[in-house]
Design a protein around this motif. Structure first.
Motif, PDB file in Angstrom:
ATOM      1  N   ARG A   6       0.563  -1.212  -0.113  1.00  0.00           N
ATOM      2  CA  ARG A   6       0.013  -0.084   0.053  1.00  0.00           C
ATOM      3  C   ARG A   6       0.754   1.075   0.168  1.00  0.00           C
ATOM      4  O   ARG A   6       2.138   1.098   0.609  1.00  0.00           O
ATOM      5  CB  ARG A   6      -0.921  -0.023   1.142  1.00  0.00           C
ATOM      6  CG  ARG A   6      -1.858  -1.046   1.060  1.00  0.00           C
ATOM      7  CD  ARG A   6      -3.025  -1.120   2.248  1.00  0.00           C
ATOM      8  NE  ARG A   6      -4.321  -1.927   1.577  1.00  0.00           N
ATOM      9  CZ  ARG A   6      -5.335  -2.025   2.332  1.00  0.00           C
ATOM     10  NH1 ARG A   6      -5.546  -1.172   3.553  1.00  0.00           N
ATOM     11  NH2 ARG A   6      -6.153  -2.869   2.076  1.00  0.00           N
ATOM     12  N   GLY A 107      -1.787  -0.332  -4.929  1.00  0.00           N
ATOM     13  CA  GLY A 107      -2.591  -1.005  -3.886  1.00  0.00           C
ATOM     14  C   GLY A 107      -3.930  -1.314  -3.736  1.00  0.00           C
ATOM     15  O   GLY A 107      -4.528  -1.819  -2.639  1.00  0.00           O
ATOM     16  N   TYR A 140      -7.513   3.585   2.130  1.00  0.00           N
ATOM     17  CA  TYR A 140      -7.784   2.219   1.718  1.00  0.00           C
ATOM     18  C   TYR A 140      -9.064   1.915   2.328  1.00  0.00           C
ATOM     19  O   TYR A 140      -9.525   2.387   3.567  1.00  0.00           O
ATOM     20  CB  TYR A 140      -7.070   1.206   2.118  1.00  0.00           C
ATOM     21  CG  TYR A 140      -5.899   1.551   1.095  1.00  0.00           C
ATOM     22  CD1 TYR A 140      -5.684   0.998  -0.244  1.00  0.00           C
ATOM     23  CD2 TYR A 140      -4.570   2.248   1.429  1.00  0.00           C
ATOM     24  CE1 TYR A 140      -4.742   1.021  -1.220  1.00  0.00           C
ATOM     25  CE2 TYR A 140      -3.579   2.589   0.763  1.00  0.00           C
ATOM     26  CZ  TYR A 140      -3.410   1.862  -0.414  1.00  0.00           C
ATOM     27  OH  TYR A 140      -2.399   2.062  -1.260  1.00  0.00           O
TER      28      TYR A 140
END
Length: 157
Positions: A6, A107, A140
Motif C-alpha cells: 500500500r 495497492g 483504503y
C-alpha cells in the motif's frame, strides 16, 4: 510503498496512462503541478460506485476551487465508462484499467472481505496526489456513501 503493497503519505505516486471513457489516453503526468484526487472503485453503474461518483461530481466545483482535480479508475472498459458518464452526467475523467495493473501498483487490488468472505478484487481507495507527484493522503477500504464529505474534512477543504 509499505510491506503490504500500500502507498503511504510521501511516497511517489505510480505513473500511469489509461484510456478515458472516450478512449483518449490520460496520464497522471497531465496533472503535474496540480493536486489531483485519484480514486479507485470496483464497477461503473453499480449502486455504491454511482453514489460515490455522483458525490465527487456534486463536490467538483469546490474541489476545483481549491486547485484539486478528480480522476476515477476502475477495471471497466471505456464503453461502459461512457454509459456511466452519460447516464450520471459525470464531469471528470473516468479511466479504464481492465488489466488491473494500475490498480495493483496503487495497492487498490488484492484481498478484501466481501460479505464475510475473502476475495480478490478492487479495494475502494482514494488518494490525494500533491503538485510534486507525491502522495498527500492515502485512504483504503473507504465507504462509498459519505466519502467525499469525510475526505473534505480530512483535507480541510
Amino acid at each position: 510503498m509499505s510491506a503490504n503493497g500500500r502507498l503511504s503519505v510521501g511516497d511517489k505516486a505510480p505513473a500511469f496512462t489509461l484510456p478515458d471513457s472516450t478512449g483518449k489516453p490520460v496520464s497522471l503526468s497531465d496533472y503535474a503541478g496540480r493536486k489531483v484526487i485519484v480514486y479507485f472503485y470496483p464497477a461503473a453503474m453499480t449502486p455504491g460506485c454511482t453514489k460515490q461518483a455522483c458525490d465527487f461530481r456534486d463536490n467538483l466545483a469546490e474541489l476545483n476551487d481549491e486547485g484539486i482535480d478528480v480522476i476515477g479508475v476502475s477495471p471497466d472498459k471505456p464503453e461502459k465508462l461512457a454509459k456511466f458518464v452519460e447516464r450520471d452526467q459525470l464531469t471528470f475523467p473516468l479511466l479504464s484499467d481492465p488489466e488491473k495493473e494500475v490498480l495493483a501498483a496503487w495497492g487498490a487490488f488484492g484481498e478484501k472481505k466481501l460479505y464475510g468472505k475473502i476475495v480478490n478484487g478492487v479495494i475502494r481507495s482514494t488518494f490525494l496526489v500533491n503538485e510534486d507527484g507525491t502522495i498527500g493522503a492515502a485512504q483504503y477500504n473507504v465507504r462509498a456513501t459519505g466519502h467525499v464529505a469525510k475526505l473534505r474534512r480530512d483535507l480541510s477543504i
